[in-house]
Design an enzyme around this catalytic site. Structure first.
Site, mmCIF file in Angstrom:
data_model
loop_
_atom_site.group_PDB
_atom_site.id
_atom_site.type_symbol
_atom_site.label_atom_id
_atom_site.label_comp_id
_atom_site.label_asym_id
_atom_site.label_seq_id
_atom_site.Cartn_x
_atom_site.Cartn_y
_atom_site.Cartn_z
ATOM 1 N N ASP A 1 17.060 34.885 -52.044
ATOM 2 C CA ASP A 1 15.808 34.567 -52.081
ATOM 3 C C ASP A 1 15.804 33.450 -52.931
ATOM 4 O O ASP A 1 15.127 32.661 -52.697
ATOM 5 C CB ASP A 1 15.100 35.790 -52.943
ATOM 6 C CG ASP A 1 15.957 36.634 -54.036
ATOM 7 O OD1 ASP A 1 17.269 35.836 -53.922
ATOM 8 O OD2 ASP A 1 15.318 37.123 -54.809
ATOM 9 N N SER B 1 19.874 43.705 -60.409
ATOM 10 C CA SER B 1 19.572 42.703 -61.123
ATOM 11 C C SER B 1 19.355 43.614 -62.414
ATOM 12 O O SER B 1 19.659 43.916 -62.751
ATOM 13 C CB SER B 1 18.069 42.284 -60.285
ATOM 14 O OG SER B 1 16.743 43.528 -60.356
ATOM 15 N N ASP C 1 21.441 50.098 -44.954
ATOM 16 C CA ASP C 1 22.787 49.692 -45.176
ATOM 17 C C ASP C 1 23.327 51.137 -45.931
ATOM 18 O O ASP C 1 22.918 51.996 -45.496
ATOM 19 C CB ASP C 1 22.998 48.945 -45.820
ATOM 20 C CG ASP C 1 23.754 48.191 -45.384
ATOM 21 O OD1 ASP C 1 25.008 47.949 -45.136
ATOM 22 O OD2 ASP C 1 24.164 47.373 -46.547
ATOM 23 N N HIS D 1 22.897 42.443 -45.202
ATOM 24 C CA HIS D 1 21.697 43.415 -44.643
ATOM 25 C C HIS D 1 20.807 42.890 -43.301
ATOM 26 O O HIS D 1 20.154 43.019 -43.057
ATOM 27 C CB HIS D 1 21.577 43.984 -45.544
ATOM 28 C CG HIS D 1 21.098 45.393 -45.263
ATOM 29 N ND1 HIS D 1 20.244 46.966 -45.508
ATOM 30 C CD2 HIS D 1 20.422 46.295 -43.900
ATOM 31 C CE1 HIS D 1 19.810 47.842 -45.269
ATOM 32 N NE2 HIS D 1 19.590 47.100 -43.924
ATOM 33 N N ARG E 1 19.634 54.623 -52.426
ATOM 34 C CA ARG E 1 18.431 55.590 -53.356
ATOM 35 C C ARG E 1 17.809 56.955 -52.610
ATOM 36 O O ARG E 1 16.830 56.057 -51.750
ATOM 37 C CB ARG E 1 18.162 54.569 -53.486
ATOM 38 C CG ARG E 1 19.138 53.954 -55.299
ATOM 39 C CD ARG E 1 18.668 52.568 -56.015
ATOM 40 N NE ARG E 1 17.596 51.908 -55.438
ATOM 41 C CZ ARG E 1 16.342 50.950 -55.890
ATOM 42 N NH1 ARG E 1 16.870 51.353 -56.564
ATOM 43 N NH2 ARG E 1 16.019 50.228 -54.973
ATOM 44 N N ASP F 1 13.491 49.510 -51.062
ATOM 45 C CA ASP F 1 13.019 50.663 -51.278
ATOM 46 C C ASP F 1 13.189 50.971 -53.128
ATOM 47 O O ASP F 1 13.358 52.067 -53.131
ATOM 48 C CB ASP F 1 14.399 51.402 -50.826
ATOM 49 C CG ASP F 1 16.153 51.578 -51.590
ATOM 50 O OD1 ASP F 1 15.465 50.395 -52.659
ATOM 51 O OD2 ASP F 1 16.792 52.011 -51.565
ATOM 52 N N ASP F 2 12.201 50.138 -53.442
ATOM 53 C CA ASP F 2 11.758 50.184 -54.662
ATOM 54 C C ASP F 2 10.763 50.056 -54.731
ATOM 55 O O ASP F 2 10.063 48.972 -56.206
ATOM 56 C CB ASP F 2 12.927 49.645 -55.824
ATOM 57 C CG ASP F 2 13.286 48.008 -55.588
ATOM 58 O OD1 ASP F 2 12.068 47.585 -54.665
ATOM 59 O OD2 ASP F 2 13.770 47.811 -56.270
#
Ligand SMILES: *[C@@H]1O[C@H](CO)[C@@H](O)[C@H](O)[C@H]1NC(C)=O
Ligand SMILES: *[C@@H]1O[C@H](CO)[C@@H](O)[C@H](O)[C@H]1NC(C)=O
Length: 431
Positions: A275, A306, A127, A173, A99, A195-196
């Protein structure tokens, strides 16, 4: 002002080069003729060589001056961010994939608030082999370090989990990237972001201040920048920005872990759903994380992997702190278990017991704190739903819970949603 000196030096160098040029060009000339023309040509060649040599020398000098100046600037940044030159290095690992614009948004904000490149090196792990994303990361030059996950082979996913393939890729990753951080780069600690995430102005300050606490207390295993119940209507946005808590629930979303923890978790790292695996009792082993009242991160992207509804209903509404808190100037030892637990139990016990009806009626005195009591899972779900709190559990632990208690702020009231006094641990069957 060292900066002024550097500037003066630069000006001096330029002036010196000009003087040299003028001297050479105005060398006395002699009568014309082919012999003279040959002489002149030789002289010009010599002059060119000489100027090239000088130019190389001065370019070298200029480079050195630039390095000094850069150093000076980053020191100025350090002064503003109230941290000292000496002290721990806290690298930030940014997990990226494909992204491009999300990576830019994350990096822009991290770089905007980073007080020092030396103290907070940013390593972007990519990745997915996506070229535009790689180029976006490379466009930041030496402000960040790019590493690339080399194994782009098809990942093995059980047939009935095919649609969760993303979780398998992420897990692979993470494992690779964290091994790089701790084995190749040999760092002692890392702050992980994806990255968000947007970060708050005091994101770095928060981690810097809590790092010694994480090191000092073996019952802590992470510091997270995230409050799962961090919606504006559930936190004290104005006066609570300095408040920090312990939580039994692993929040993730901008979090710090030490090399020691990675030595423990790395070898048994799961193939997917890392997680929730981390939240299982075998991994957590009764350890807690530090979390803020007001989130220092906010997620802006619906992740491909998600649940979109979960994003719209909860994640999107988390309030990102915008008031800088000088955490490194504060005494945070109250977060260490013995001290914290004593004060915490006292504060919950001292709170006045009320019903959800009392809270909703809006007539309670705001000067004191209150306690809502739940005994069953259904009790818990009913209260959390009616107040907009998260109502899910992982291994029986509710989000933000500490010793079963959810502490939050609602319409000016400090509230503890708490089990009864005979509570004796989380019930893993609650989900
Ligand atoms: C703000 O918070 C502090 C504790 O952090 C508390 O002592 C003070 O009373 C609070 N002020 C208001 C106006 O709520
Ligand atoms: C920090 O606070 C604790 C009490 O919570 C106190 O014992 C300690 O001396 C304080 N440290 C400093 C440096 O003020």
């Amino acid at each position: 002002m060292r900066k002024k000196q550097v500037l003066l030096l630069k000006v001096g160098v330029v002036v010196w080069i000009c003087i040299l040029c003028v001297l050479f060009i105005h060398k006395p000339t002699t009568p014309s003729g082919s012999q003279k023309s040959q002489d002149l040509s030789n002289q010009l060649d010599k002059l060119e060589d000489e100027l090239n040599r000088q130019s190389e020398f001065y370019n070298g000098l200029l480079d050195k001056l630039r390095i000094i100046q850069k150093h000076e600037e980053s020191n100025d940044g350090v002064a503003v961010g109230s941290l000292h030159q000496e002290g721990p290095v806290l690298p930030v690992l940014l997990i990226a994939c494909n992204r491009e614009s999300a990576v830019r948004r994350s990096l822009d904000l991290l770089l905007k608030y980073r007080p020092s490149q030396e103290r907070f090196p940013i390593i972007v792990s990519q990745d997915c082999g996506h070229r535009p994303t790689r180029e976006a990361i490379e466009s930041y030059g030496d402000k960040v370090t790019l590493i690339q996950q080399p194994d782009l082979s098809e990942i093995e996913v059980p047939l009935k989990e095919k649609k969760f393939k993303g979780y398998f890729l992420i897990s692979r990753h993470y494992k690779w990237a964290l091994n790089q951080i701790f084995q190749k780069f040999n760092y002692e600690v890392v702050i992980i972001v994806e990255d968000d995430l947007d970060v708050a102005p005091d994101f770095f300050e928060y981690f810097l201040a809590t790092y010694p606490i994480l090191r000092a207390d073996p019952t802590l295993w992470c510091v997270s920048a995230w409050n799962d119940n961090g919606k504006a209507e559930l936190v004290d946005v104005k006066n609570g920005t300095n408040l920090l808590y312990r939580t039994d629930f692993f929040p993730g979303l901008g979090w710090m872990l030490t090399k020691d923890l990675w030595k423990e978790l790395g070898p048994k790292w799961p193939k997917s759903y890392w997680d929730d695996w981390v939240r299982a009792p075998e991994q957590r082993a009764d350890r807690a994380c530090i979390r803020p009242e007001v989130s220092r991160t906010r997620t802006f992207g619906k992740k491909g992997v998600s649940n979109g509804l979960f994003y719209e209903k909860h994640l999107k509404q988390i309030h990102l702190n915008n008031i800088y808190t000088p955490f490194t100037k504060m005494n945070l030892t109250y977060l260490i278990k013995d001290q914290y637990d004593l004060a915490f139990q006292r504060s919950v016990q001292a709170s006045q017991v009320v019903s959800i009806g009392d809270v909703k009626a809006g007539r309670l005195n705001k000067a004191i704190s209150y306690r809502l009591i739940y005994h069953t899972k259904d009790n818990f779900k009913k209260i959390t739903k009616s107040l907009g709190l998260m109502d899910d559990f992982r291994a029986g632990v509710p989000r933000t819970g500490y010793k079963g208690v959810i502490t939050f702020f609602h319409r000016g009231l400090r509230l503890h949603l708490s089990p009864g006094n005979n509570w004796n641990g989380y019930n893993p069957s609650w989900s």
